[in-house]
Design an enzyme around this catalytic site. Structure first.
Site, mmCIF file in Angstrom:
data_model
loop_
_atom_site.group_PDB
_atom_site.id
_atom_site.type_symbol
_atom_site.label_atom_id
_atom_site.label_comp_id
_atom_site.label_asym_id
_atom_site.label_seq_id
_atom_site.Cartn_x
_atom_site.Cartn_y
_atom_site.Cartn_z
ATOM 1 N N ASP A 10 0.868 -1.185 0.000
ATOM 2 C CA ASP A 10 0.000 0.000 0.000
ATOM 3 C C ASP A 10 0.904 1.234 0.000
ATOM 4 O O ASP A 10 2.112 1.134 0.241
ATOM 5 C CB ASP A 10 -0.927 0.026 1.233
ATOM 6 N N ASN A 50 3.577 2.120 -4.694
ATOM 7 C CA ASN A 50 2.459 2.589 -5.501
ATOM 8 C C ASN A 50 2.424 1.702 -6.732
ATOM 9 O O ASN A 50 3.366 1.715 -7.533
ATOM 10 C CB ASN A 50 2.667 4.060 -5.891
ATOM 11 N N THR A 96 -17.085 -4.530 -7.291
ATOM 12 C CA THR A 96 -18.071 -3.746 -6.539
ATOM 13 C C THR A 96 -19.501 -4.135 -6.915
ATOM 14 O O THR A 96 -19.748 -4.566 -8.054
ATOM 15 C CB THR A 96 -17.885 -2.240 -6.812
ATOM 16 N N TYR A 154 -16.453 4.733 -12.403
ATOM 17 C CA TYR A 154 -15.954 3.689 -11.490
ATOM 18 C C TYR A 154 -16.551 2.335 -11.851
ATOM 19 O O TYR A 154 -15.826 1.354 -12.055
ATOM 20 C CB TYR A 154 -16.325 4.104 -10.060
ATOM 21 N N ASN A 214 -21.748 -2.464 0.207
ATOM 22 C CA ASN A 214 -21.684 -1.527 1.346
ATOM 23 C C ASN A 214 -21.244 -2.178 2.657
ATOM 24 O O ASN A 214 -22.028 -2.291 3.606
ATOM 25 C CB ASN A 214 -23.025 -0.792 1.497
ATOM 26 N N TYR A 262 -22.202 16.732 -4.488
ATOM 27 C CA TYR A 262 -21.159 16.011 -5.243
ATOM 28 C C TYR A 262 -20.682 16.750 -6.486
ATOM 29 O O TYR A 262 -19.662 16.382 -7.062
ATOM 30 C CB TYR A 262 -21.676 14.643 -5.703
ATOM 31 N N ARG A 276 -29.975 -1.783 -3.870
ATOM 32 C CA ARG A 276 -28.955 -2.834 -4.009
ATOM 33 C C ARG A 276 -29.221 -3.998 -3.065
ATOM 34 O O ARG A 276 -28.768 -3.973 -1.919
ATOM 35 C CB ARG A 276 -27.574 -2.282 -3.641
HETATM 36 P P1 NAD Z 1 -9.930 1.847 0.893
HETATM 37 O O1 NAD Z 1 -9.843 3.095 0.113
HETATM 38 O O2 NAD Z 1 -10.038 1.943 2.366
HETATM 39 O O3 NAD Z 1 -8.718 0.891 0.541
HETATM 40 C C1 NAD Z 1 -8.044 0.905 -0.693
HETATM 41 C C2 NAD Z 1 -6.560 0.902 -0.412
HETATM 42 O O4 NAD Z 1 -5.849 0.811 -1.664
HETATM 43 C C3 NAD Z 1 -6.076 2.206 0.262
HETATM 44 O O5 NAD Z 1 -5.367 1.939 1.442
HETATM 45 C C4 NAD Z 1 -5.180 2.865 -0.786
HETATM 46 O O6 NAD Z 1 -4.084 3.571 -0.239
HETATM 47 C C5 NAD Z 1 -4.712 1.639 -1.594
HETATM 48 N N1 NAD Z 1 -4.293 2.018 -2.941
HETATM 49 C C6 NAD Z 1 -5.023 2.714 -3.856
HETATM 50 N N2 NAD Z 1 -4.294 2.911 -4.961
HETATM 51 C C7 NAD Z 1 -3.082 2.345 -4.742
HETATM 52 C C8 NAD Z 1 -1.907 2.238 -5.518
HETATM 53 N N3 NAD Z 1 -1.822 2.782 -6.730
HETATM 54 N N4 NAD Z 1 -0.852 1.582 -4.997
HETATM 55 C C9 NAD Z 1 -0.917 1.040 -3.751
HETATM 56 N N5 NAD Z 1 -2.004 1.118 -2.969
HETATM 57 C C10 NAD Z 1 -3.079 1.760 -3.458
HETATM 58 O O7 NAD Z 1 -11.211 1.041 0.318
HETATM 59 P P2 NAD Z 1 -11.922 -0.282 0.853
HETATM 60 O O8 NAD Z 1 -13.283 0.069 1.315
HETATM 61 O O9 NAD Z 1 -11.020 -1.045 1.748
HETATM 62 O O10 NAD Z 1 -12.128 -1.068 -0.528
HETATM 63 C C11 NAD Z 1 -11.240 -2.053 -0.999
HETATM 64 C C12 NAD Z 1 -11.740 -2.599 -2.334
HETATM 65 O O11 NAD Z 1 -13.089 -3.061 -2.224
HETATM 66 C C13 NAD Z 1 -11.736 -1.580 -3.471
HETATM 67 O O12 NAD Z 1 -11.322 -2.208 -4.651
HETATM 68 C C14 NAD Z 1 -13.182 -1.154 -3.604
HETATM 69 O O13 NAD Z 1 -13.502 -0.754 -4.912
HETATM 70 C C15 NAD Z 1 -13.910 -2.434 -3.202
HETATM 71 N N6 NAD Z 1 -15.240 -2.127 -2.646
HETATM 72 C C16 NAD Z 1 -15.422 -1.823 -1.329
HETATM 73 C C17 NAD Z 1 -16.696 -1.562 -0.855
HETATM 74 C C18 NAD Z 1 -16.985 -1.307 0.598
HETATM 75 O O14 NAD Z 1 -18.135 -1.466 0.971
HETATM 76 N N7 NAD Z 1 -16.039 -0.942 1.430
HETATM 77 C C19 NAD Z 1 -17.789 -1.572 -1.725
HETATM 78 C C20 NAD Z 1 -17.560 -1.856 -3.070
HETATM 79 C C21 NAD Z 1 -16.285 -2.150 -3.522
HETATM 80 N N1 UDP Z 2 -25.207 10.069 0.927
HETATM 81 C C1 UDP Z 2 -25.971 11.038 1.601
HETATM 82 N N2 UDP Z 2 -25.332 11.906 2.445
HETATM 83 C C2 UDP Z 2 -23.997 11.863 2.675
HETATM 84 C C3 UDP Z 2 -23.221 10.878 1.991
HETATM 85 C C4 UDP Z 2 -23.869 9.998 1.128
HETATM 86 O O1 UDP Z 2 -27.196 11.113 1.429
HETATM 87 O O2 UDP Z 2 -23.507 12.683 3.481
HETATM 88 C C5 UDP Z 2 -25.896 9.064 0.052
HETATM 89 C C6 UDP Z 2 -25.346 8.915 -1.371
HETATM 90 O O3 UDP Z 2 -25.929 9.864 -2.246
HETATM 91 C C7 UDP Z 2 -25.772 7.487 -1.704
HETATM 92 C C8 UDP Z 2 -25.681 6.759 -0.364
HETATM 93 O O4 UDP Z 2 -25.691 7.792 0.639
HETATM 94 O O5 UDP Z 2 -27.120 7.474 -2.126
HETATM 95 C C9 UDP Z 2 -24.467 5.877 -0.153
HETATM 96 O O6 UDP Z 2 -23.301 6.607 -0.430
HETATM 97 P P1 UDP Z 2 -21.818 6.040 -0.279
HETATM 98 O O7 UDP Z 2 -20.897 7.204 -0.409
HETATM 99 O O8 UDP Z 2 -21.662 5.247 0.953
HETATM 100 O O9 UDP Z 2 -21.540 5.102 -1.542
HETATM 101 P P2 UDP Z 2 -22.416 4.208 -2.536
HETATM 102 O O10 UDP Z 2 -23.268 3.292 -1.731
HETATM 103 O O11 UDP Z 2 -23.240 5.151 -3.374
HETATM 104 O O12 UDP Z 2 -21.397 3.504 -3.338
#
Ligand code: NAD
Ligand code: UDP
Length: 388
Positions: free
Chosen positions: A48, A75, A138, A184, A213, A330, A340
């Site tokens: 990371d 990176n 995602t 995305y 989520n 936004y 979802r």
């Molecule tokens: P996060 O942002 O907390 O973690 C992502 C990590 O990747 C960060 O620590 C960041 O520094 C690292 N990173 C990004 N670009 C990099 C690079 N070029 N080189 C090295 N490190 C790099 O996000 P998260 O919630 O932990 O999500 C992780 C994964 O799960 C992502 O791919 C995200 O799209 C997917 N995801 C998460 C959720 C959720 O509910 N949290 C939902 C949908 C998808």
């Molecule tokens: N949202 C909101 N207020 C906030 C932040 C987010 O109403 O302060 C809404 C956003 O428009 C979306 C949902 O909450 O409908 C979930 O947003 P999140 O950023 O968690 O990511 P998403 O589920 O859309 O990937």
């Protein structure tokens, strides 16, 4: 390699692995590292650009898992060490991404590069070196539901066929190009298709995870405390920030969108099953969410307000929420997923996994953490401008 006495779902011993975890310093990565270190004998090559969220696992050296986690500040955009690490590992887990909606329409190029271009070498190195890959995609890949195109009061909107999101059936429905929110989802879709094609044409052993989520401690940042004051994190951190500051929670476009929230600890159990059951997980795309925890964003705001008042002992505001337009919040090009709900058939069949934690319980433990971690720092941040 040494074998642990633990067995997989088919009764076969689980081999001890070395895992190259890219994005290990993020929200999901930090929880996955914690579980891997405390409940297995696998080793982690943690990659990371940041390590703040896993510092407690790296120091002090006296920790029981000392030697089983190595941090590499890399990176992945431009670092030749990546291939070597993937070659050293039995399994690569790629979590690295820009994944906060506020970035999708304001930094679409960075979003597309991060979620597609930067992931390409990871897929290539895994494929060329015959290494297994678990790639994080995602739920947003589904975009909008079919039902969202029906009139608001149409009875078919209640029919699961029109909203249930199924890995092997549902289409990916995104808005027009000028709605850059979908940059995305589109980049994630293309990398999924590439990984799938590597599996089909070149025999790559892959698993794709579609998180719905996932929330819990260490998610994102609190603006002005451990992240930029103008930054806009995901909804859990946005609402936590409002609650910590005693501000009303902002409902984007009325907060009508629906989401299902899952506790990070439940979700990590699913990932652990994938890691330790390759025969059941390879070649699969898995929804990982909690279909029982559905709320509108407005209902989430109301529940978080109630839970926060309980855990902090502070009374809630008379008007706890305020409406804000998506354009104001936004900027241009924002759009939203309407609903979802993950179908759980495939993950249930392959891994026998089910989520456990109710929305109330996961909010109670998460907001207890937020209050304990941030309340004092937020108070100081609020006091600063007047005292200077
Ligand atoms: P996060 O942002 O907390 O973690 C992502 C990590 O990747 C960060 O620590 C960041 O520094 C690292 N990173 C990004 N670009 C990099 C690079 N070029 N080189 C090295 N490190 C790099 O996000 P998260 O919630 O932990 O999500 C992780 C994964 O799960 C992502 O791919 C995200 O799209 C997917 N995801 C998460 C959720 C959720 O509910 N949290 C939902 C949908 C998808
Ligand atoms: N949202 C909101 N207020 C906030 C932040 C987010 O109403 O302060 C809404 C956003 O428009 C979306 C949902 O909450 O409908 C979930 O947003 P999140 O950023 O968690 O990511 P998403 O589920 O859309 O990937």
């Amino acid at each position: 390699m040494a074998s642990s006495t633990k067995v997989d779902l088919d009764g076969n011993p689980i081999k001890t692995m070395t895992i190259c975890m890219i994005g290990a310093g993020g929200f999901i990565g930090s929880h996955l590292c914690e579980t891997l270190l405390s409940t297995t004998s696998h080793s982690i090559l943690a990659v990371d650009v940041y390590n703040d969220k896993i510092k407690h696992l790296l120091e002090p050296e006296s920790l029981p898992w000392n030697g089983r986690i190595q941090f590499h500040r890399i990176n992945i955009k431009h670092d030749s060490r990546l291939e070597g690490l993937i070659k050293m590992a039995d399994l690569t887990i790629n979590l690295a991404a820009i994944c906060t909606p506020a970035d999708y329409n304001t930094r679409p190029l960075d979003t597309i590069y991060s979620n597609f271009i930067d992931a390409l070498p990871v897929v290539k190195y895994c494929s060329e070196n015959s290494k297994r890959l678990i790639h994080f995609s995602t739920c947003e890949i589904y975009g909008k539901t079919i039902g969202s195109f029906l009139p608001k009061d149409h009875p078919l909107r209640q029919d699961p066929e029109f909203f249930m999101l199924k890995e092997d059936v549902s289409p990916c429905i995104f808005g027009p190009i000028e709605k850059q929110r979908w940059s995305y989802a589109c980049a994630k879709q293309l990398i999924e298709r590439l990984i799938f094609a590597e599996g089909a044409e070149n025999g790559l052993d892959f698993t794709i995870v579609r998180p719905f989520n996932w929330i819990g401690p260490r998610m994102d940042f609190i603006p002005g405390v451990d992240g930029p004051s103008e930054g806009v994190p995901r909804v859990l951190a946005c609402f936590s920030n409002n609650l910590l500051r005693g501000d009303p929670l902002k409902l984007v476009d009325g907060g009508e969108s629906q989401r299902t929230f899952i506790y990070i600890k439940d979700a990590i159990e699913a990932v652990m099953l994938m890691i330790e059951n390759p025969a059941r997980a390879n070649g699969q795309i898995f929804n990982v969410g909690n279909p029982n925890n559905e709320v509108t964003v407005k209902q989430l705001a109301e529940m978080m307000t109630e839970v926060y008042s309980k855990v902090s002992g502070e009374p809630s505001l008379e008007s706890p929420t305020v409406d804000v337009s998506s354009k104001e919040f936004y900027g241009e090009g924002y759009d939203d997923s309407d609903k979802r709900i993950p179908d759980m058939t495939i993950i249930n069949k392959q891994l026998g996994w089910n989520p456990k934690t109710s929305l109330w319980d996961l909010l109670e433990s998460t907001l207890t953490y937020q209050h304990r971690t941030y309340a004092e720092a937020v108070k100081q941040a609020i006091a600063k401008p007047t005292s200077s």
